[in-house]
Design a protein around this motif. Structure first.
Motif, PDB file in Angstrom:
ATOM      1  N   GLU A 273      30.147  53.786  42.489  1.00  0.00           N
ATOM      2  CA  GLU A 273      29.480  52.492  42.375  1.00  0.00           C
ATOM      3  C   GLU A 273      30.362  51.481  41.644  1.00  0.00           C
ATOM      4  O   GLU A 273      30.896  51.749  40.567  1.00  0.00           O
ATOM      5  N   GLY A 274      30.516  50.327  42.264  1.00  0.00           N
ATOM      6  CA  GLY A 274      31.278  49.256  41.642  1.00  0.00           C
ATOM      7  C   GLY A 274      32.777  49.403  41.744  1.00  0.00           C
ATOM      8  O   GLY A 274      33.517  48.679  41.074  1.00  0.00           O
ATOM      9  N   SER A 275      33.266  50.362  42.555  1.00  0.00           N
ATOM     10  CA  SER A 275      34.715  50.546  42.669  1.00  0.00           C
ATOM     11  C   SER A 275      35.067  50.995  44.077  1.00  0.00           C
ATOM     12  O   SER A 275      34.204  51.223  44.914  1.00  0.00           O
ATOM     13  N   LYS A 276      36.369  51.097  44.327  1.00  0.00           N
ATOM     14  CA  LYS A 276      36.873  51.602  45.599  1.00  0.00           C
ATOM     15  C   LYS A 276      37.364  53.039  45.476  1.00  0.00           C
ATOM     16  O   LYS A 276      38.096  53.522  46.335  1.00  0.00           O
ATOM     17  N   ALA A 277      36.964  53.729  44.415  1.00  0.00           N
ATOM     18  CA  ALA A 277      37.359  55.125  44.204  1.00  0.00           C
ATOM     19  C   ALA A 277      36.335  56.061  44.831  1.00  0.00           C
ATOM     20  O   ALA A 277      35.122  55.811  44.783  1.00  0.00           O
ATOM     21  N   VAL A 278      36.812  57.143  45.412  1.00  0.00           N
ATOM     22  CA  VAL A 278      35.936  58.128  46.034  1.00  0.00           C
ATOM     23  C   VAL A 278      35.223  58.943  44.948  1.00  0.00           C
ATOM     24  O   VAL A 278      35.843  59.341  43.949  1.00  0.00           O
ATOM     25  N   GLU A 279      33.931  59.193  45.152  1.00  0.00           N
ATOM     26  CA  GLU A 279      33.163  60.042  44.235  1.00  0.00           C
ATOM     27  C   GLU A 279      33.451  61.493  44.611  1.00  0.00           C
ATOM     28  O   GLU A 279      32.726  62.128  45.384  1.00  0.00           O
ATOM     29  N   VAL A 280      34.529  62.025  44.051  1.00  0.00           N
ATOM     30  CA  VAL A 280      35.075  63.302  44.507  1.00  0.00           C
ATOM     31  C   VAL A 280      34.121  64.466  44.277  1.00  0.00           C
ATOM     32  O   VAL A 280      33.916  65.299  45.164  1.00  0.00           O
ATOM     33  N   GLU A 281      33.524  64.534  43.099  1.00  0.00           N
ATOM     34  CA  GLU A 281      32.676  65.686  42.787  1.00  0.00           C
ATOM     35  C   GLU A 281      31.482  65.772  43.730  1.00  0.00           C
ATOM     36  O   GLU A 281      31.139  66.856  44.238  1.00  0.00           O
ATOM     37  N   ALA A 282      30.844  64.634  43.990  1.00  0.00           N
ATOM     38  CA  ALA A 282      29.687  64.632  44.897  1.00  0.00           C
ATOM     39  C   ALA A 282      30.107  65.016  46.316  1.00  0.00           C
ATOM     40  O   ALA A 282      29.399  65.762  47.007  1.00  0.00           O
ATOM     41  N   LEU A 283      31.270  64.508  46.742  1.00  0.00           N
ATOM     42  CA  LEU A 283      31.748  64.819  48.087  1.00  0.00           C
ATOM     43  C   LEU A 283      32.066  66.306  48.231  1.00  0.00           C
ATOM     44  O   LEU A 283      31.686  66.943  49.228  1.00  0.00           O
ATOM     45  N   ILE A 284      32.739  66.879  47.245  1.00  0.00           N
ATOM     46  CA  ILE A 284      33.074  68.304  47.311  1.00  0.00           C
ATOM     47  C   ILE A 284      31.810  69.155  47.319  1.00  0.00           C
ATOM     48  O   ILE A 284      31.712  70.145  48.063  1.00  0.00           O
ATOM     49  N   ASP A 285      30.825  68.769  46.526  1.00  0.00           N
ATOM     50  CA  ASP A 285      29.566  69.508  46.508  1.00  0.00           C
ATOM     51  C   ASP A 285      28.899  69.479  47.886  1.00  0.00           C
ATOM     52  O   ASP A 285      28.399  70.507  48.377  1.00  0.00           O
ATOM     53  N   ASP A 286      28.927  68.315  48.536  1.00  0.00           N
ATOM     54  CA  ASP A 286      28.331  68.204  49.867  1.00  0.00           C
ATOM     55  C   ASP A 286      29.153  68.958  50.913  1.00  0.00           C
ATOM     56  O   ASP A 286      28.588  69.528  51.862  1.00  0.00           O
ATOM     57  N   LEU A 287      30.460  68.963  50.754  1.00  0.00           N
ATOM     58  CA  LEU A 287      31.294  69.743  51.669  1.00  0.00           C
ATOM     59  C   LEU A 287      30.997  71.234  51.516  1.00  0.00           C
ATOM     60  O   LEU A 287      30.929  71.977  52.503  1.00  0.00           O
ATOM     61  N   ASP A 288      30.803  71.665  50.281  1.00  0.00           N
ATOM     62  CA  ASP A 288      30.470  73.075  50.036  1.00  0.00           C
ATOM     63  C   ASP A 288      29.170  73.466  50.732  1.00  0.00           C
ATOM     64  O   ASP A 288      29.057  74.580  51.268  1.00  0.00           O
ATOM     65  N   ARG A 289      28.208  72.555  50.737  1.00  0.00           N
ATOM     66  CA  ARG A 289      26.882  72.856  51.281  1.00  0.00           C
ATOM     67  C   ARG A 289      26.753  72.482  52.754  1.00  0.00           C
ATOM     68  O   ARG A 289      25.711  72.720  53.367  1.00  0.00           O
ATOM     69  N   GLY A 290      27.816  71.883  53.314  1.00  0.00           N
ATOM     70  CA  GLY A 290      27.773  71.517  54.724  1.00  0.00           C
ATOM     71  C   GLY A 290      26.838  70.363  55.025  1.00  0.00           C
ATOM     72  O   GLY A 290      26.265  70.293  56.130  1.00  0.00           O
ATOM     73  N   VAL A 291      26.655  69.441  54.088  1.00  0.00           N
ATOM     74  CA  VAL A 291      25.780  68.277  54.288  1.00  0.00           C
ATOM     75  C   VAL A 291      26.332  67.406  55.411  1.00  0.00           C
ATOM     76  O   VAL A 291      27.549  67.229  55.551  1.00  0.00           O
ATOM     77  N   GLY A 292      25.444  66.830  56.210  1.00  0.00           N
ATOM     78  CA  GLY A 292      25.847  66.089  57.394  1.00  0.00           C
ATOM     79  C   GLY A 292      26.820  64.960  57.134  1.00  0.00           C
ATOM     80  O   GLY A 292      27.809  64.789  57.868  1.00  0.00           O
ATOM     81  N   GLN A 293      26.570  64.167  56.078  1.00  0.00           N
ATOM     82  CA  GLN A 293      27.483  63.055  55.790  1.00  0.00           C
ATOM     83  C   GLN A 293      28.886  63.560  55.497  1.00  0.00           C
ATOM     84  O   GLN A 293      29.880  62.957  55.915  1.00  0.00           O
ATOM     85  N   ALA A 294      28.977  64.649  54.756  1.00  0.00           N
ATOM     86  CA  ALA A 294      30.281  65.187  54.379  1.00  0.00           C
ATOM     87  C   ALA A 294      31.031  65.722  55.598  1.00  0.00           C
ATOM     88  O   ALA A 294      32.241  65.517  55.740  1.00  0.00           O
ATOM     89  N   THR A 295      30.316  66.417  56.483  1.00  0.00           N
ATOM     90  CA  THR A 295      30.980  66.935  57.682  1.00  0.00           C
ATOM     91  C   THR A 295      31.382  65.793  58.615  1.00  0.00           C
ATOM     92  O   THR A 295      32.404  65.884  59.305  1.00  0.00           O
ATOM     93  N   ALA A 296      30.601  64.705  58.621  1.00  0.00           N
ATOM     94  CA  ALA A 296      30.986  63.528  59.412  1.00  0.00           C
ATOM     95  C   ALA A 296      32.285  62.931  58.880  1.00  0.00           C
ATOM     96  O   ALA A 296      33.146  62.496  59.654  1.00  0.00           O
ATOM     97  N   LEU A 297      32.427  62.896  57.559  1.00  0.00           N
ATOM     98  CA  LEU A 297      33.660  62.391  56.974  1.00  0.00           C
ATOM     99  C   LEU A 297      34.831  63.310  57.306  1.00  0.00           C
ATOM    100  O   LEU A 297      35.939  62.844  57.596  1.00  0.00           O
ATOM    101  N   ALA A 298      34.599  64.624  57.277  1.00  0.00           N
ATOM    102  CA  ALA A 298      35.656  65.571  57.647  1.00  0.00           C
ATOM    103  C   ALA A 298      36.100  65.331  59.090  1.00  0.00           C
ATOM    104  O   ALA A 298      37.309  65.335  59.383  1.00  0.00           O
ATOM    105  N   ASP A 299      35.145  65.085  59.991  1.00  0.00           N
ATOM    106  CA  ASP A 299      35.495  64.812  61.382  1.00  0.00           C
ATOM    107  C   ASP A 299      36.286  63.516  61.509  1.00  0.00           C
ATOM    108  O   ASP A 299      37.221  63.417  62.314  1.00  0.00           O
ATOM    109  N   ALA A 300      35.928  62.513  60.698  1.00  0.00           N
ATOM    110  CA  ALA A 300      36.653  61.241  60.720  1.00  0.00           C
ATOM    111  C   ALA A 300      38.095  61.421  60.262  1.00  0.00           C
ATOM    112  O   ALA A 300      39.026  60.828  60.825  1.00  0.00           O
TER     113      ALA A 300
END
Length: 382
Positions: A273-300
């Protein structure tokens, strides 16, 4: 017409470089060991050693003991003759080292920074660290390499300001800034470019000339090597993958639309929030759990890697950064490359994971330091 013979000065510089490199890599060597290591004749080694001792670059140390034949003396590099600085400026702050010709780190300094950082604050931190390291050095500073977490115009050494930078606000001119701090012109490059150098020298890309290196962390970037030479572009913008086109999921639409990777990360909710930095911890957690948004980013990311691979035709695609190394990202890139007609690039995770940009800057600093005493001829005259 007979070909021109190499000049005597050229032959001397070549032999001096071989001798100096051998001693620096080994830490200490006798003249006989230098001759055996370099395959130069003993008279040639003796002449080179005499010149390097006279220049103060090498010193003679303790005498050898035991073994057959006459005892000799060990040759070592002379730290007092000069050292190099390797400095990294990034989200972790400014970190710098004094490096001896044999690779020993003689001193280290660090300054923390609040990200995003202004060019003024970064400039002051850089100058402070480099001034302290210069005082720490046992000899004059003869080379300086600087890694910055933003694109760099290699012709001028200026850091190019981009609107989506998560690190630096404002344009920085390290060459001008450090003019009165260190006695040499700094060699400035982007952090991912230095990380690729580290990977080609010490990691999974050793011996590979054509490499695409994708870095995915708080910031996103890439570096490329073609034919063994780094690619920077006219203004250092080659590799700014945050602006590269890929698929961007949009709410209310069945199909993704074309957009930048930064827009994709933002649309999927992974920008801090308020920056152009990736929220790494949240993204890795979602990648671990296979959350749809995270897998969409992996495909991108996979689509982006495929587009760059068709443009560059690399032998190897290296993935680094905290979320760039994630299994789902690796699998997505591997699948995208494997499903592409004609592409034969293999995909691998970077091996130089800790402080890779600083490792690369250190490797380059040692090369620059060596060249100040024994220039490397580009070609032998014909």
């Amino acid at each position: 017409m007979a070909a021109d013979l190499p000049s005597l000065d050229l032959l001397r510089s070549l032999s001096d470089r071989h001798v100096l490199t051998a001693v620096a890599r080994a830490g200490q060597l006798t003249r006989a060991a230098v001759a055996a290591t370099t395959t130069l004749s003993k008279p040639t080694v003796s002449q080179s050693v005499t010149r390097l001792l006279a220049a103060g670059v090498l010193v003679e140390g303790e005498r050898t003991s035991g073994g057959r034949g006459r005892a000799g003396t060990y040759l070592t590099v002379n730290d007092a003759a000069g050292c190099a600085l390797a400095v990294q400026a990034g989200p972790q702050g400014v970190v710098g080292e004094v490096v001896a010709l044999d690779g020993r780190i003689l001193a280290a300094r660090q300054r923390s920074l609040a990200v995003p950082v202004t060019s003024g604050a970064l400039g002051r931190a850089l100058a402070s660290v480099c001034r302290a390291l210069t005082s720490d050095s046992p000899g004059p500073i003869r080379a300086l390499t600087l890694s910055v977490a933003d694109p760099v115009d290699r012709r001028t050494g200026r850091v190019v300001e981009l609107p989506a930078s998560p690190f630096l606000v404002g344009e920085l001119d390290p060459v001008r800034l450090l003019t009165d701090v260190v006695p040499v012109r700094p060699v400035v490059d982007n952090d991912v470019s230095w990380a690729l150098l580290a990977e080609r020298e010490q990691g999974v890309a050793t011996g590979v000339d054509d490499v695409l290196h994708l870095y995915l962390d708080e910031g996103m970037g890439a570096a490329m090597s073609s034919g063994g030479r780094p690619m920077h572009g006219a203004r250092g913008l080659a590799g700014e993958i945050a602006y590269s086109r890929t698929l961007v999921p949009r709410s209310g639409r069945r199909a993704a639309v074309s957009g930048t990777l930064m827009e994709c990360v933002e649309a999927l909710g992974y920008l801090r929030e308020g920056s152009k930095a990736v929220e790494v911890e949240a993204l890795i957690d979602d990648l671990d759990r296979g959350v749809g948004q995270a897998t969409a980013l992996a495909d991108a990311v996979g689509e982006l890697a495929r587009a760059h691979a068709y443009l560059l035709d690399p032998e190897l695609v290296v993935l680094s950064g905290r979320w760039g190394r994630h299994t789902r990202i690796v699998d997505a890139v591997t699948t995208a490359i494997g499903d592409s007609a004609g592409l034969q690039a293999r995909v691998a995770v970077a091996q130089v994971a800790d402080d890779a940009p600083l490792v690369g800057a250190r490797i380059a600093a040692l090369g620059e330091l060596l060249r100040t005493w024994a220039p490397e001829p580009h070609t032998v005259p014909r």
